[in-house]
Design an enzyme around this catalytic site. Structure first.
Site, PDB file in Angstrom:
ATOM      1  N   GLY A   1       0.760  -1.248   0.000  1.00 58.89           N
ATOM      2  CA  GLY A   1       0.000   0.000   0.000  1.00 58.89           C
ATOM      3  C   GLY A   1       0.781   1.283   0.000  1.00 58.89           C
ATOM      4  O   GLY A   1       0.206   2.357  -0.221  1.00 58.89           O
TER       5      GLY A   1
ATOM      6  N   GLU B   1       3.807  -6.920   1.719  1.00 60.36           N
ATOM      7  CA  GLU B   1       3.743  -7.286   0.294  1.00 60.36           C
ATOM      8  C   GLU B   1       3.486  -6.072  -0.575  1.00 60.36           C
ATOM      9  O   GLU B   1       2.416  -5.910  -1.135  1.00 60.36           O
ATOM     10  CB  GLU B   1       2.704  -8.388   0.064  1.00 60.36           C
ATOM     11  CG  GLU B   1       1.376  -8.103   0.677  1.00 60.36           C
ATOM     12  CD  GLU B   1       0.427  -9.293   0.682  1.00 60.36           C
ATOM     13  OE1 GLU B   1       0.880 -10.441   0.668  1.00 60.36           O
ATOM     14  OE2 GLU B   1      -0.780  -9.032   0.719  1.00 60.36           O
ATOM     15  N   PRO B   2       4.516  -5.217  -0.709  1.00 54.97           N
ATOM     16  CA  PRO B   2       4.376  -4.055  -1.579  1.00 54.97           C
ATOM     17  C   PRO B   2       4.393  -4.439  -3.056  1.00 54.97           C
ATOM     18  O   PRO B   2       5.067  -5.392  -3.441  1.00 54.97           O
ATOM     19  CB  PRO B   2       5.612  -3.220  -1.233  1.00 54.97           C
ATOM     20  CG  PRO B   2       6.615  -4.202  -0.726  1.00 54.97           C
ATOM     21  CD  PRO B   2       5.842  -5.306  -0.068  1.00 54.97           C
ATOM     22  N   GLY B   3       3.647  -3.696  -3.844  1.00 56.87           N
ATOM     23  CA  GLY B   3       3.668  -3.900  -5.295  1.00 56.87           C
ATOM     24  C   GLY B   3       4.126  -2.611  -5.957  1.00 56.87           C
ATOM     25  O   GLY B   3       5.266  -2.481  -6.407  1.00 56.87           O
ATOM     26  N   ARG B   4       3.231  -1.622  -5.937  1.00 52.14           N
ATOM     27  CA  ARG B   4       3.492  -0.353  -6.621  1.00 52.14           C
ATOM     28  C   ARG B   4       4.834   0.280  -6.228  1.00 52.14           C
ATOM     29  O   ARG B   4       5.613   0.687  -7.084  1.00 52.14           O
ATOM     30  CB  ARG B   4       2.350   0.609  -6.254  1.00 52.14           C
ATOM     31  CG  ARG B   4       2.372   1.933  -6.993  1.00 52.14           C
ATOM     32  CD  ARG B   4       1.362   2.908  -6.353  1.00 52.14           C
ATOM     33  NE  ARG B   4       0.084   2.300  -6.106  1.00 52.14           N
ATOM     34  CZ  ARG B   4      -0.924   2.264  -6.982  1.00 52.14           C
ATOM     35  NH1 ARG B   4      -0.767   2.801  -8.161  1.00 52.14           N
ATOM     36  NH2 ARG B   4      -2.062   1.681  -6.667  1.00 52.14           N
TER      37      ARG B   4
ATOM     38  N   ARG C   1      -5.038   2.801 -16.431  1.00 52.67           N
ATOM     39  CA  ARG C   1      -5.286   3.449 -15.135  1.00 52.67           C
ATOM     40  C   ARG C   1      -5.954   4.824 -15.251  1.00 52.67           C
ATOM     41  O   ARG C   1      -6.868   5.123 -14.476  1.00 52.67           O
ATOM     42  CB  ARG C   1      -4.002   3.539 -14.306  1.00 52.67           C
ATOM     43  CG  ARG C   1      -3.478   2.148 -13.882  1.00 52.67           C
ATOM     44  CD  ARG C   1      -2.329   2.237 -12.892  1.00 52.67           C
ATOM     45  NE  ARG C   1      -2.760   2.739 -11.607  1.00 52.67           N
ATOM     46  CZ  ARG C   1      -2.484   3.932 -11.135  1.00 52.67           C
ATOM     47  NH1 ARG C   1      -1.736   4.775 -11.833  1.00 52.67           N
ATOM     48  NH2 ARG C   1      -2.933   4.315  -9.973  1.00 52.67           N
TER      49      ARG C   1
ATOM     50  N   TYR D   1      -9.229   4.807 -13.241  1.00 46.57           N
ATOM     51  CA  TYR D   1      -9.156   5.428 -11.896  1.00 46.57           C
ATOM     52  C   TYR D   1      -8.903   6.934 -11.942  1.00 46.57           C
ATOM     53  O   TYR D   1      -8.601   7.541 -10.919  1.00 46.57           O
ATOM     54  CB  TYR D   1      -7.993   4.824 -11.087  1.00 46.57           C
ATOM     55  CG  TYR D   1      -7.951   3.335 -10.989  1.00 46.57           C
ATOM     56  CD1 TYR D   1      -8.945   2.635 -10.319  1.00 46.57           C
ATOM     57  CD2 TYR D   1      -6.888   2.623 -11.534  1.00 46.57           C
ATOM     58  CE1 TYR D   1      -8.881   1.255 -10.211  1.00 46.57           C
ATOM     59  CE2 TYR D   1      -6.820   1.242 -11.423  1.00 46.57           C
ATOM     60  CZ  TYR D   1      -7.823   0.570 -10.763  1.00 46.57           C
ATOM     61  OH  TYR D   1      -7.750  -0.795 -10.654  1.00 46.57           O
TER      62      TYR D   1
ATOM     63  N   CYS E   1     -10.418   4.001 -30.041  1.00 47.18           N
ATOM     64  CA  CYS E   1     -11.683   4.535 -30.515  1.00 47.18           C
ATOM     65  C   CYS E   1     -12.582   4.776 -29.310  1.00 47.18           C
ATOM     66  O   CYS E   1     -13.544   4.038 -29.067  1.00 47.18           O
ATOM     67  CB  CYS E   1     -12.295   3.512 -31.455  1.00 47.18           C
ATOM     68  SG  CYS E   1     -13.006   4.301 -32.847  1.00 47.18           S
ATOM     69  N   GLU E   2     -12.226   5.747 -28.502  1.00 42.48           N
ATOM     70  CA  GLU E   2     -12.874   5.977 -27.219  1.00 42.48           C
ATOM     71  C   GLU E   2     -12.521   7.409 -26.799  1.00 42.48           C
ATOM     72  O   GLU E   2     -11.340   7.708 -26.603  1.00 42.48           O
ATOM     73  CB  GLU E   2     -12.270   4.954 -26.224  1.00 42.48           C
ATOM     74  CG  GLU E   2     -13.008   4.719 -24.965  1.00 42.48           C
ATOM     75  CD  GLU E   2     -14.178   3.757 -25.149  1.00 42.48           C
ATOM     76  OE1 GLU E   2     -14.065   2.787 -25.900  1.00 42.48           O
ATOM     77  OE2 GLU E   2     -15.218   4.030 -24.530  1.00 42.48           O
TER      78      GLU E   2
HETATM   79  N1  PLP Z   1      -1.522  -7.252  -1.210  1.00 41.42           N
HETATM   80  C1  PLP Z   1      -2.790  -7.318  -1.581  1.00 41.42           C
HETATM   81  C2  PLP Z   1      -3.649  -8.360  -0.957  1.00 41.42           C
HETATM   82  C3  PLP Z   1      -3.317  -6.426  -2.510  1.00 41.42           C
HETATM   83  O1  PLP Z   1      -4.609  -6.517  -2.863  1.00 41.42           O
HETATM   84  C4  PLP Z   1      -2.459  -5.452  -3.084  1.00 41.42           C
HETATM   85  C5  PLP Z   1      -2.950  -4.476  -4.078  1.00 41.42           C
HETATM   86  O2  PLP Z   1      -4.087  -4.302  -4.338  1.00 41.42           O
HETATM   87  C6  PLP Z   1      -1.131  -5.436  -2.689  1.00 41.42           C
HETATM   88  C7  PLP Z   1      -0.678  -6.339  -1.747  1.00 41.42           C
HETATM   89  C8  PLP Z   1      -0.145  -4.450  -3.250  1.00 41.42           C
HETATM   90  O3  PLP Z   1      -0.514  -3.151  -3.008  1.00 41.42           O
HETATM   91  P1  PLP Z   1       0.415  -1.943  -3.499  1.00 41.42           P
HETATM   92  O4  PLP Z   1       0.682  -2.152  -4.935  1.00 41.42           O
HETATM   93  O5  PLP Z   1      -0.398  -0.748  -3.236  1.00 41.42           O
HETATM   94  O6  PLP Z   1       1.660  -1.990  -2.668  1.00 41.42           O
END
Ligand code: PLP
Length: 485
Positions: free
Chosen positions: A295, A337-340, A377, A381, A408-409
């Site tokens: 997050g 568990e970071p992604g972004r 995105r 969003y 086409c949008e």
């Molecule tokens: N973990 C879970 C269960 C998620 O649903 C998400 C994103 O939606 C993430 C981790 C990663 O979140 P972020 O990309 O904001 O760090």
């Protein structure tokens, strides 16, 4: 009109380069707009990791995702090292691979010691194919299919159980596996001489009642979310799980939202989760892992001001340690568990500018050769991005234009107000911060082939996702005999 700083200095694309505030400082990638290796060379040209962006487009085609390996590795290391520095117990960072799940990205994250969080059989398969160790893979999902569960069990990954239906299905599958002699249930935590899928290693996902909307968050006893168990059912869930010899529940999980700039919501979450750990003990469960989800936000525009990776990690570690001390609990293994914040800033998307349309007094549209299919995105969003022109990095920013995709949008607008130098067809527009939820959410809308992706390091570029061809687009098509014309 030429845009100028209050100091009178003229703006140019170079203003978005990483700020080398201190030569020894390790910039937190999520606080930058461009990848850490971005430079301007020959006065006007953008290069990333020693590769000239315009040359990359000539070589690999347009549009092109360009992933800077150093920025991604640096983010992985900063997460990993921050936990080591600020947490006295064991820790494990998982890459939330939904942000960008593919072989190369999973392999880079795993080589930095990260585990991988996956949310489908497809993501799980990819992580396994990338060589990620199953004991570092965690499977999420609010409606995992039986096939996905069986794949996860047989691969030996941890399943983050989301709801009662799933728990019961797991017990059922375990029963079938046991009666087929697939190892049989053994005592939880007891050593086994041969690898066995049983007991199934699970965590429990709970909805903590902390909701974050970037700049505000509310607490509710019962959160309206499709994910996870209601914490009010905690006792019942713990009781059920503790009675299942085929399930080995090792921990609890929660994820409160994405693109969050405040530390307090995650600190509140960490405190609540330690209470869950304490409560598990009352039901005879020995829970040793606590996963606070992802997050942490990133800087998409100059006004975004997220904390650094280290600041975010430190804030969470402090709360977990304090709360465990108060409750007299041993420190759990702490997972996040970071992604972004791991991958978004590491990647830019390069497009070629084509047509433009000037509507006097209203707006100038500048069109590029991609759009909502490679970055959904903005239309989904209303996400805001910034861009530079890779071959005009030192030119003054003289116009505010709207960057239109080629779909086409009417809503296919990538950037509503982009401050750019004067552009012409053939210029290379680079949109920043596109590593997360771009390729992974890309589609073939309007039958546009997905772009290629290259990873750059030390002046070298390697293709890791091929550009789709028209042939690829019809690979799954078939034309029944009676429809042939
Ligand atoms: N973990 C879970 C269960 C998620 O649903 C998400 C994103 O939606 C993430 C981790 C990663 O979140 P972020 O990309 O904001 O760090």
């Amino acid at each position: 009109m030429v845009s100028t700083h209050p100091t009178g200095v003229q703006h140019s694309g170079s203003q978005y380069l990483p700020q080398r505030r201190d030569i020894n400082a390790n910039p937190s990638p999520n606080q930058e707009l461009l990848p850490l290796t971005a430079r301007v060379h020959n006065h006007d040209s953008l290069e990333i990791a020693g590769c000239d962006v315009t040359t990359l487009v000539e070589q690999f085609g347009s549009p092109l995702y360009i992933l800077d390996e150093e920025t991604l590795r640096s983010a992985c290391q900063q997460y990993r090292d921050a936990f080591k520095q600020h947490y006295k117990g064991e820790s494990q960072v998982l890459y939330a691979s939904k942000a960008w799940n593919c072989l190369a990205v999973c392999a880079i994250a795993a080589s930095e010691g990260l585990g991988i969080d996956v949310v489908s059989g497809g993501e799980l398969y990819t992580a396994l194919q990338a060589g990620v160790s199953p004991n570092k893979i965690y499977l999420h999902g609010n409606n995992k299919s039986r096939e996905e569960l069986v794949l996860a069990i047989e691969s030996g990954v941890t399943i983050v159980a989301d709801n009662w239906y799933e728990l019961r299905t797991l017990v059922e599958i375990a029963g079938e596996q046991g009666s087929r002699g697939a190892g049989g249930a053994r005592e939880v935590n007891s050593p086994s001489s041969s690898p066995s899928p049983l007991p199934i290693r699970i965590m429990l996902r709970l909805t903590p009642g902390i909701e974050c909307h970037t700049h505000e968050y509310i607490r509710t006893g019962h959160l309206d979310s499709k994910f996870g168990f209601d914490p009010n059912d905690l006792g019942e869930v713990f009781t059920f799980v503790s009675q299942q010899p085929t399930l080995n529940c090792v921990g609890v999980h929660a994820h409160i939202g994405s693109q969050i700039f405040e530390r307090q919501p995650h600190q509140d979450l960490a405190a609540v989760m330690v209470q869950w750990l304490r409560d598990a003990g009352k039901y005879g469960l020995n829970i040793t892992e606590l996963n606070v989800g992802g997050g942490l936000g990133i800087k998409y525009t100059e006004s975004d001001d997220p904390p650094s990776i280290e600041e975010w990690v430190k804030a969470i570690c402090e709360v977990v340690q304090e709360a465990c001390a108060v409750e007299n609990l041993p420190l759990p293994k702490l997972l996040s568990e970071p992604g972004r914040s791991l991958i978004a800033t590491a990647c830019v998307t390069a497009y070629t500018i084509g047509s433009s349309k000037v509507i006097p007094e209203i707006r100038t549209y500048v069109a590029i050769d991609g759009g909502m299919s490679d970055n959904p995105r903005p239309i989904t969003y209303q996400s805001v991005y910034r861009a530079v022109v890779a071959n005009k990095m030192s030119y003054p920013l003289t116009q505010t234009v709207t960057i239109a995709g080629k779909h086409c949008e009417s809503g296919d607008i990538l950037i509503k107000n982009a401050l750019l130098p004067k552009t012409e067809p053939g210029d290379i527009l680079v949109v920043m911060g596109t590593g997360a939820y771009n390729y992974s959410m890309a589609s073939n809308y309007n039958r546009l082939p997905r772009p290629a992706a290259v990873v750059v390091a030390n002046g070298e570029a390697n293709l890791f996702l091929q550009r789709e061809t028209y042939q690829d687009l019809i690979r799954q098509d078939s034309l029944p005999e009676r429809l042939k014309i």
